[in-house]
Design a protein around this motif. Sequence first.
Motif, PDB file in Angstrom:
ATOM      1  N   LYS A   4     -15.534  -7.355  14.763  1.00 44.19           N
ATOM      2  CA  LYS A   4     -16.587  -8.373  14.757  1.00 44.19           C
ATOM      3  C   LYS A   4     -17.941  -7.767  14.386  1.00 44.19           C
ATOM      4  O   LYS A   4     -18.688  -8.348  13.584  1.00 44.19           O
ATOM      5  CB  LYS A   4     -16.666  -9.059  16.118  1.00 44.19           C
ATOM      6  N   GLU A   8     -20.130  -8.633  11.040  1.00 35.88           N
ATOM      7  CA  GLU A   8     -21.529  -9.068  11.090  1.00 35.88           C
ATOM      8  C   GLU A   8     -22.422  -8.141  10.255  1.00 35.88           C
ATOM      9  O   GLU A   8     -23.347  -8.609   9.576  1.00 35.88           O
ATOM     10  CB  GLU A   8     -22.013  -9.126  12.542  1.00 35.88           C
ATOM     11  N   THR A  37     -15.566 -17.477  11.090  1.00 37.29           N
ATOM     12  CA  THR A  37     -16.540 -17.930  12.085  1.00 37.29           C
ATOM     13  C   THR A  37     -16.247 -19.302  12.674  1.00 37.29           C
ATOM     14  O   THR A  37     -16.622 -19.567  13.808  1.00 37.29           O
ATOM     15  CB  THR A  37     -17.965 -17.942  11.497  1.00 37.29           C
ATOM     16  N   THR A  68      -8.486 -15.238  12.371  1.00 36.49           N
ATOM     17  CA  THR A  68      -9.892 -14.829  12.381  1.00 36.49           C
ATOM     18  C   THR A  68     -10.025 -13.370  11.974  1.00 36.49           C
ATOM     19  O   THR A  68     -10.865 -13.025  11.140  1.00 36.49           O
ATOM     20  CB  THR A  68     -10.507 -15.057  13.780  1.00 36.49           C
TER      21      THR A  68
END
Length: 93
Positions: A4, A8, A37, A68
């Motif tokens: 994650k 980002e 997202t 995801t």
Amino acid sequence: MGLKEEFEEHAEKVKTLTTKPSDADLLILYGLFKQATVGPVTTSRPGMFSMKERAKWDAWKAVETKSTDEAMSDYITKVKQLMEAAEASAAST
């Protein structure tokens, strides 16, 4: 660094590209970002007169079966490819 956090970081890095990605690449990035997202598409397909929104919806729909984590990983890979291409382009000029 976790997936994650890396996702980002690359979502920010893509904004610093010196050359604008092609429309096809932008659609790939959009679809993967939305899948990572938001998850699978939950809206109906835009009408034929909303060509830009329809293309974005189609790009997202095309990757809706990815998890995801898969979408994040693919997004990171795509950003890395675009960054390498931009660096190669800058080096050749």
